[in-house]
Design a protein around this motif. Structure first.
Motif, PDB file in Angstrom:
ATOM      1  N   PHE A  26      -5.360   6.033  -3.976  1.00  0.00           N
ATOM      2  CA  PHE A  26      -5.465   5.136  -2.821  1.00  0.00           C
ATOM      3  C   PHE A  26      -4.337   4.111  -2.827  1.00  0.00           C
ATOM      4  CE2 PHE A  26      -7.012   1.023  -1.161  1.00  0.00           C
ATOM      5  CZ  PHE A  26      -7.235   1.380   0.165  1.00  0.00           C
ATOM      6  N   ASN A  27      -3.717   3.916  -1.695  1.00  0.00           N
ATOM      7  CA  ASN A  27      -2.639   2.942  -1.543  1.00  0.00           C
ATOM      8  C   ASN A  27      -3.237   1.571  -1.257  1.00  0.00           C
ATOM      9  OD1 ASN A  27      -0.318   1.529  -1.003  1.00  0.00           O
ATOM     10  ND2 ASN A  27       0.211   2.639   0.867  1.00  0.00           N
ATOM     11  N   TYR A  28      -3.127   0.661  -2.217  1.00  0.00           N
ATOM     12  CA  TYR A  28      -3.804  -0.635  -2.073  1.00  0.00           C
ATOM     13  C   TYR A  28      -3.310  -1.443  -0.883  1.00  0.00           C
ATOM     14  CZ  TYR A  28       0.221  -3.186  -3.997  1.00  0.00           C
ATOM     15  OH  TYR A  28       1.473  -3.738  -4.197  1.00  0.00           O
ATOM     16  N   MET A  51      -8.140  -2.617  -7.659  1.00  0.00           N
ATOM     17  CA  MET A  51      -8.138  -2.410  -6.208  1.00  0.00           C
ATOM     18  C   MET A  51      -8.029  -0.932  -5.830  1.00  0.00           C
ATOM     19  SD  MET A  51      -5.721  -5.519  -4.878  1.00  0.00           S
ATOM     20  CE  MET A  51      -5.941  -7.191  -5.512  1.00  0.00           C
ATOM     21  N   PHE A  52      -7.623  -0.095  -6.800  1.00  0.00           N
ATOM     22  CA  PHE A  52      -7.451   1.316  -6.434  1.00  0.00           C
ATOM     23  C   PHE A  52      -7.957   2.318  -7.462  1.00  0.00           C
ATOM     24  CE2 PHE A  52      -3.362  -0.241  -8.196  1.00  0.00           C
ATOM     25  CZ  PHE A  52      -3.170   0.628  -9.261  1.00  0.00           C
ATOM     26  N   ARG A  53      -8.158   1.919  -8.710  1.00  0.00           N
ATOM     27  CA  ARG A  53      -8.407   2.909  -9.761  1.00  0.00           C
ATOM     28  C   ARG A  53      -9.715   3.669  -9.571  1.00  0.00           C
ATOM     29  NH1 ARG A  53      -9.168   1.633 -15.570  1.00  0.00           N
ATOM     30  NH2 ARG A  53     -10.695   3.297 -15.362  1.00  0.00           N
ATOM     31  N   ASP A  54     -10.740   3.026  -9.049  1.00  0.00           N
ATOM     32  CA  ASP A  54     -12.041   3.685  -8.939  1.00  0.00           C
ATOM     33  C   ASP A  54     -12.310   4.274  -7.562  1.00  0.00           C
ATOM     34  OD1 ASP A  54     -12.807   3.203 -11.620  1.00  0.00           O
ATOM     35  OD2 ASP A  54     -13.313   1.137 -11.106  1.00  0.00           O
ATOM     36  N   LYS A  55     -11.336   4.188  -6.673  1.00  0.00           N
ATOM     37  CA  LYS A  55     -11.505   4.822  -5.364  1.00  0.00           C
ATOM     38  C   LYS A  55     -11.251   6.321  -5.498  1.00  0.00           C
ATOM     39  CE  LYS A  55     -10.314   0.763  -2.560  1.00  0.00           C
ATOM     40  NZ  LYS A  55     -11.689   0.586  -2.039  1.00  0.00           N
ATOM     41  N   PRO A  56     -11.969   7.137  -4.732  1.00  0.00           N
ATOM     42  CA  PRO A  56     -11.781   8.596  -4.858  1.00  0.00           C
ATOM     43  C   PRO A  56     -10.371   9.010  -4.472  1.00  0.00           C
ATOM     44  CG  PRO A  56     -13.116   8.043  -2.929  1.00  0.00           C
ATOM     45  CD  PRO A  56     -12.970   6.772  -3.723  1.00  0.00           C
ATOM     46  N   LEU A  57      -9.874  10.047  -5.112  1.00  0.00           N
ATOM     47  CA  LEU A  57      -8.559  10.576  -4.763  1.00  0.00           C
ATOM     48  C   LEU A  57      -8.585  11.129  -3.340  1.00  0.00           C
ATOM     49  CD1 LEU A  57      -7.539  12.507  -8.019  1.00  0.00           C
ATOM     50  CD2 LEU A  57      -6.812  10.217  -7.292  1.00  0.00           C
ATOM     51  N   SER A  66       1.487  11.605   0.157  1.00  0.00           N
ATOM     52  CA  SER A  66       0.952  10.431   0.849  1.00  0.00           C
ATOM     53  C   SER A  66       1.456   9.193   0.113  1.00  0.00           C
ATOM     54  CB  SER A  66      -0.578  10.442   0.869  1.00  0.00           C
ATOM     55  OG  SER A  66      -1.086   9.319   1.587  1.00  0.00           O
ATOM     56  N   TYR A  67       2.239   8.378   0.813  1.00  0.00           N
ATOM     57  CA  TYR A  67       2.907   7.242   0.171  1.00  0.00           C
ATOM     58  C   TYR A  67       1.869   6.302  -0.447  1.00  0.00           C
ATOM     59  CZ  TYR A  67       6.770   4.021  -0.624  1.00  0.00           C
ATOM     60  OH  TYR A  67       7.730   3.246  -1.220  1.00  0.00           O
ATOM     61  N   SER A  68       2.049   6.000  -1.706  1.00  0.00           N
ATOM     62  CA  SER A  68       1.105   5.133  -2.407  1.00  0.00           C
ATOM     63  C   SER A  68       1.846   4.110  -3.259  1.00  0.00           C
ATOM     64  CB  SER A  68       0.169   5.954  -3.310  1.00  0.00           C
ATOM     65  OG  SER A  68      -0.683   5.098  -4.053  1.00  0.00           O
TER      66      SER A  68
END
Length: 342
Positions: A26-28, A51-57, A66-68
């Motif tokens: 996920f792109n924060y 802010m992004f580590r636990d969001k699903p891929l 996808s730019y992240s």
């Protein structure tokens, strides 16, 4: 997982995925609340990663582009683990000092320099709102560097001369993958010549660098307000370099239209399914607001033809046989997008 053993899906995600924006992370910067309210504060690496580590891929690593910015944050944290230095110190040691980039650094908020630029969210010549300065811990390895055209020219020359890295590393970095993206560069062509590009944007500032490696040409564009005009400037400047037809950007003169004429334009114009450009008449002036975007003033260049000052865009209204406004055309970034009045 070699550097962050407990990172979700860490065994699936490679450093190459991070470099090429194919990780699915996920792109924060897609969090609008954070980007509007939290960017001037300082954060630890743990707080940023949260802010992004636990969001699903978004997809299986390697399957899509996808730019992240989150991926480049992770790359910075990995550099710190490898070099055992703060990321900023590593960049200074391995890049800035060897290349003589003495006007580049990281903590822009703390920079004390008479030449320091002021960033604007938009610029209309008067009452322009200053942009907040994004804290370097927020943009970090995804874009915290401040620089100058001179220093970036040193960087472009180093790339063309294959300094800093081994030749095989430069070759790998400029191999286009999904989305025509290599390692931190878009690889494409312009005027039938091989070209490397990358743009950047942060609150109050926009940048674009392009390198034509076969001809040892580089074009570096920096501006201190948020705008999409740099791509068009690149096209025109590179046309000059290659002796192609070009057009100079021109100023537009504003005229005054009668109130009765201005009241003929308001309405909702559908540019795409679910994407509406709403034109309003308020307090003696015309404004336009696209779905999910701020409202901007429209300035008349002639009857039925208006321009914006905050971006290089024009709105052309079309009438039916009876003289009633029935549609418009949005001219922007070399495109002409029609919109039917609802």
């Amino acid at each position: 997982s070699k550097y962050f053993p407990d990172y979700p899906n860490g065994d699936k995600i490679t450093i190459q995925n991070l470099l090429q924006h194919t990780s699915g992370i996920f792109n924060y910067t897609n969090d609008p609340v954070f980007m509007q309210t939290g960017v001037t504060q300082s954060y630890t690496s743990e707080q940023m990663m949260a802010m992004f580590r636990d969001k699903p891929l978004g997809f299986e690593p390697g399957a899509q582009y996808s730019y992240s910015n989150s991926g480049y944050m992770l790359l910075g944290y990995i550099i710190e683990k490898i070099t055992r230095k703060p990321y900023e110190d590593a960049v200074k040691k391995y890049i800035f000092r060897p290349l003589g980039m003495s006007n580049s650094g990281f903590d822009f908020a703390a920079l004390k320099n008479q030449n320091k630029a002021i960033g604007y969210l938009l610029y209309n010549g008067k009452n322009s709102p200053r942009a907040p300065i994004v804290d370097s811990t927020v943009s970090y390895a995804a874009g915290a560097i401040y620089s100058t055209t001179g220093d970036l020219y040193c960087w472009a020359q180093a790339i063309m001369a294959q300094k800093i890295l081994k030749p095989e590393s430069w070759k790998a970095g400029f191999q286009p993958n999904l989305g025509k993206y290599g390692y931190g560069w878009m690889i494409d062509s312009l005027h039938s010549r091989l070209a490397y590009f990358h743009g950047g944007g942060i609150h109050g500032f926009t940048s674009l660098i392009s390198i034509f490696p076969e001809d040892k040409i580089s074009i570096i564009l920096l501006t201190n307000f948020n705008t999409d005009v740099l791509s068009e400037l690149l096209r025109q400047l590179s046309a000059i370099a290659y002796d192609k037809p070009y057009e100079f950007p021109r100023g537009r003169s504003e005229i005054t239209l009668d109130e009765s004429v201005l009241k003929e334009y308001p309405g909702e114009y559908e540019l795409a399914p679910g994407f509406i450009l709403t034109v309003r008449y308020e307090n003696g002036k015309l404004t336009a607001q696209a779905t999910g975007q701020p409202s901007f003033d429209l300035f008349a260049e002639r009857k039925d033809f208006f321009f914006l000052k905050v971006v290089d865009a024009q709105v052309e209204f079309k009438r039916d046989a009876a003289g009633n406004v029935e549609s418009l055309i949005l001219h922007q970034n070399g495109l002409s997008i029609p919109g039917k009045k609802k």
